[in-house]
Motif scaffolding. Structure first.
Motif, PDB file in Angstrom:
ATOM      1  N   GLY A  16      98.687  50.103  84.990  1.00 14.64           N
ATOM      2  CA  GLY A  16      98.982  49.768  83.472  1.00 14.64           C
ATOM      3  C   GLY A  16      98.270  49.338  82.848  1.00 14.64           C
ATOM      4  O   GLY A  16      98.356  48.068  82.349  1.00 14.64           O
TER       5      GLY A  16
ATOM      6  N   ALA B 285      99.200  50.390  79.168  1.00 12.32           N
ATOM      7  CA  ALA B 285      99.164  51.018  77.952  1.00 12.32           C
ATOM      8  C   ALA B 285      99.577  49.718  77.451  1.00 12.32           C
ATOM      9  O   ALA B 285      99.507  48.985  78.038  1.00 12.32           O
ATOM     10  CB  ALA B 285     100.679  51.653  78.571  1.00 12.32           C
TER      11      ALA B 285
ATOM     12  N   VAL C   9     102.369  49.179  75.960  1.00 11.83           N
ATOM     13  CA  VAL C   9     103.665  49.275  75.843  1.00 11.83           C
ATOM     14  C   VAL C   9     104.643  48.886  74.408  1.00 11.83           C
ATOM     15  O   VAL C   9     104.785  47.926  74.934  1.00 11.83           O
ATOM     16  CB  VAL C   9     104.380  49.615  77.202  1.00 11.83           C
TER      17      VAL C   9
ATOM     18  N   ASP D 100     107.638  46.652  73.659  1.00 12.23           N
ATOM     19  CA  ASP D 100     108.279  46.181  73.984  1.00 12.23           C
ATOM     20  C   ASP D 100     110.030  46.109  73.842  1.00 12.23           C
ATOM     21  O   ASP D 100     111.048  46.513  74.414  1.00 12.23           O
ATOM     22  CB  ASP D 100     108.371  44.306  74.533  1.00 12.23           C
TER      23      ASP D 100
ATOM     24  N   PRO E 198     112.361  49.504  78.623  1.00 13.58           N
ATOM     25  CA  PRO E 198     112.323  48.828  80.309  1.00 13.58           C
ATOM     26  C   PRO E 198     110.764  48.302  81.068  1.00 13.58           C
ATOM     27  O   PRO E 198     109.188  48.695  79.853  1.00 13.58           O
ATOM     28  CB  PRO E 198     112.228  50.187  80.876  1.00 13.58           C
ATOM     29  N   ASP E 199     110.462  47.859  81.387  1.00 15.12           N
ATOM     30  CA  ASP E 199     108.873  47.792  81.943  1.00 15.12           C
ATOM     31  C   ASP E 199     108.659  48.315  82.929  1.00 15.12           C
ATOM     32  O   ASP E 199     109.351  47.987  84.392  1.00 15.12           O
ATOM     33  CB  ASP E 199     109.153  46.026  82.527  1.00 15.12           C
TER      34      ASP E 199
ATOM     35  N   ILE F  31     105.732  49.039  83.703  1.00 13.31           N
ATOM     36  CA  ILE F  31     104.938  48.396  85.757  1.00 13.31           C
ATOM     37  C   ILE F  31     105.325  47.818  86.561  1.00 13.31           C
ATOM     38  O   ILE F  31     106.192  47.463  87.334  1.00 13.31           O
ATOM     39  CB  ILE F  31     103.962  47.616  85.165  1.00 13.31           C
TER      40      ILE F  31
ATOM     41  N   GLY G 262      98.182  45.262  86.749  1.00 18.55           N
ATOM     42  CA  GLY G 262      98.485  45.168  85.478  1.00 18.55           C
ATOM     43  C   GLY G 262      97.339  45.447  84.518  1.00 18.55           C
ATOM     44  O   GLY G 262      96.289  44.390  84.896  1.00 18.55           O
ATOM     45  N   PHE G 263      97.825  45.224  82.976  1.00 20.39           N
ATOM     46  CA  PHE G 263      96.622  44.244  81.618  1.00 20.39           C
ATOM     47  C   PHE G 263      97.671  43.056  81.289  1.00 20.39           C
ATOM     48  O   PHE G 263      98.906  43.477  81.517  1.00 20.39           O
ATOM     49  CB  PHE G 263      96.027  45.996  81.376  1.00 20.39           C
TER      50      PHE G 263
ATOM     51  N   LYS H  90     106.362  40.715  87.905  1.00 20.84           N
ATOM     52  CA  LYS H  90     106.208  41.196  88.118  1.00 20.84           C
ATOM     53  C   LYS H  90     105.725  41.756  89.342  1.00 20.84           C
ATOM     54  O   LYS H  90     105.696  43.427  89.781  1.00 20.84           O
ATOM     55  CB  LYS H  90     105.271  42.742  86.630  1.00 20.84           C
TER      56      LYS H  90
HETATM   57  O1  C5P Z   1     104.408  42.460  79.629  1.00 29.41           O
HETATM   58  P1  C5P Z   1     103.115  42.355  78.715  1.00 29.41           P
HETATM   59  O2  C5P Z   1     102.620  43.598  77.595  1.00 29.41           O
HETATM   60  O3  C5P Z   1     102.062  41.348  78.222  1.00 29.41           O
HETATM   61  O4  C5P Z   1     102.635  42.782  80.466  1.00 29.41           O
HETATM   62  C1  C5P Z   1     101.276  44.026  80.529  1.00 29.41           C
HETATM   63  C2  C5P Z   1     101.696  44.758  81.432  1.00 29.41           C
HETATM   64  O5  C5P Z   1     102.647  45.295  81.510  1.00 29.41           O
HETATM   65  C3  C5P Z   1     100.250  46.078  81.275  1.00 29.41           C
HETATM   66  O6  C5P Z   1     100.280  46.474  82.353  1.00 29.41           O
HETATM   67  C4  C5P Z   1     101.537  47.218  80.247  1.00 29.41           C
HETATM   68  O7  C5P Z   1     101.090  48.404  80.799  1.00 29.41           O
HETATM   69  C5  C5P Z   1     102.728  46.698  81.276  1.00 29.41           C
HETATM   70  N1  C5P Z   1     103.807  46.666  80.229  1.00 29.41           N
HETATM   71  C6  C5P Z   1     104.950  48.106  81.304  1.00 29.41           C
HETATM   72  N2  C5P Z   1     105.692  48.406  80.127  1.00 29.41           N
HETATM   73  C7  C5P Z   1     106.388  47.151  79.278  1.00 29.41           C
HETATM   74  C8  C5P Z   1     105.486  46.453  78.452  1.00 29.41           C
HETATM   75  C9  C5P Z   1     104.164  46.323  79.135  1.00 29.41           C
HETATM   76  O8  C5P Z   1     104.336  48.974  81.538  1.00 29.41           O
HETATM   77  N3  C5P Z   1     107.496  47.345  78.678  1.00 29.41           N
END
Ligand code: C5P
Length: 395
Positions: free
Chosen positions: A270, A272, A274, A276, A302-303, A305, A320-321, A339
């Motif tokens: 992951g 991207a 994304v 929030d 939705p999260d 990753i 993740g990043f 996560k």
């Molecule tokens: O929570 P945060 O955005 O800092 O986490 C970063 C990691 O979570 C990244 O790998 C990002 O691609 C992934 N992410 C995700 N979906 C989201 C928010 C973050 O996959 N809604």
């Protein structure tokens, strides 16, 4: 590799004048260089010049009994470790794609089992033409390495993609160590770039992610032999030719695509940025200006990753990043745990010249039991190092 045997095939483009420099630098790095020229190449640089810099007779004819007696064209094709066509004009690219062998160079290209690389060089319009793009695609699918082209000002005055890579860039590619196929047979799915969260038919909320890191990871995974799915938000960079690209806009689109592809993947990354939150309601018509303030109601996305990492069946190795501006290690380790990731790549985006929109980055990779720091380097090199680290965790 010292003593790499390189056949330099020069075709007729203005960038041919750089081939003297290219040959000298290759020889400095210990390569043996034999030069083959097409007839039109000789209008741009003389065989005598190329003979002087390579220290060898230049070959230009398929039907020359003297040259054939010294080294027949099949023997010549077998001698090479690499045939580099530089510059490669639109014409020779088309001939290669069609398998035409009407002079010495195109015949060698059919007769060789050596690696073949081309450095395209042509007017930007010719490069962008669907015929040229289709030919490059064909060559790429056959395993021909396509080096460049670069972008910028062209000899004809146009500006755009089509410049031959500079001699030193080509030398680095010729002399690069072969990459071990650590991910052969594996499928890697990568999310990259920003998401766009619509507010109405013409407006959206987004961020500055360029997609460069995710695209570099896709390139690196391909170099290690993986099949690559690239789920990409809107970006302005070119996708690696051999990746399967899934273009998405919003976090919900990205979520759908990710959850479809993740169970068929060995590795999910992951990368991207994304959003929030998204708008609770998307206006059907363009919103009108009214009053001095506007209040938007946003709801959580939705999260992606975390949902991938929560898969109970066919869960891929999940990476993740974390882009942080303070307490990088603490926040990154927190995300690794919350996560349920296998690895998190953390970068400090408060430091100028790394992270968002930059060509360079520095990362620290945290997994449950170890921590690896990778200093500032360009995103391509960094991506290859990260992919190799991931590969070692899978073995
Ligand atoms: O929570 P945060 O955005 O800092 O986490 C970063 C990691 O979570 C990244 O790998 C990002 O691609 C992934 N992410 C995700 N979906 C989201 C928010 C973050 O996959 N809604």
């Amino acid at each position: 590799m010292r003593n790499k045997k390189v056949v330099l095939g020069i075709s007729g483009g203005i960038a041919a004048y750089k081939c003297a420099e290219l040959t000298r630098r290759l020889k400095e790095r210990g390569c043996e260089v034999k030069v083959v020229m097409t007839d039109s190449a000789k209008h741009f640089i003389t065989p005598l010049t190329m003979q002087a810099v390579s220290g060898e007779m230049v070959s230009d004819s398929l039907l020359d009994p003297q040259a054939e007696a010294a080294m027949g064209h099949i023997e010549f094709a077998k001698w090479a470790d690499l045939i580099l066509v530089a510059p490669a004009t639109a014409n020779i690219i088309a001939k290669m794609a069609a398998g035409i062998a009407d002079d010495l160079l195109t015949t060698l290209l059919l007769a060789t089992d050596a690696d073949v690389a081309i450095a395209p060089a042509m007017n930007q319009q010719m490069y962008a033409h669907a015929a040229t793009q289709a030919n490059l695609h064909t060559l790429n699918a056959r395993g021909v390495q396509i080096w460049g082209p670069g972008s910028g000002e062209q000899a004809c005055g146009d500006v755009g993609a089509g410049r031959m890579l500079e001699p030193m860039e080509l030398v680095e590619l010729v002399c690069a160590e072969p990459v071990e196929q650590l991910l052969k047979g594996k499928t890697v799915t990568i999310t990259a770039g920003p998401t766009r969260e619509p507010l109405d038919p013409v407006r959206y909320i987004s961020n500055h992610s360029s997609g460069k890191m995710g695209y570099a990871l896709a390139e690196a995974a391909l170099a290690l032999g993986a099949n690559v799915n690239l789920i990409s938000g809107p970006v302005n960079i070119k996708a690696p030719a051999n990746a399967q690209v899934f273009a998405v806009q919003s976090a919900l689109d990205m979520h759908n695509q990710a959850l479809t592809l993740a169970p068929q993947s060995d590795i999910f990354i992951g990368c991207a940025a994304v959003a929030d939150y998204r708008a609770a309601d998307i206006a059907e018509q363009k919103m009108k200006k009214q009053g001095d303030e506007l209040t938007l109601t946003l709801v959580k996305n939705p999260d992606i990753i975390a949902d991938v990492a929560a898969l109970t069946q066919n869960r891929p190795f999940t990476v993740g990043f974390a882009a942080e501006t303070q307490d990088v290690a603490t926040y990154a380790k927190g995300k690794l745990k919350n996560k349920n990731l296998d690895m998190i790549c953390a970068n400090d985006v408060s430091v100028q010249g790394q992270g968002f929109n930059s060509d360079d980055n520095a990362l620290t990779l945290f997994s449950a039991h170890d921590e690896v720091s990778l200093g500032l380097m360009n995103k391509s090199k960094l991506a290859l190092t990260v992919m190799k680290e991931i590969a070692t965790k899978l073995i």
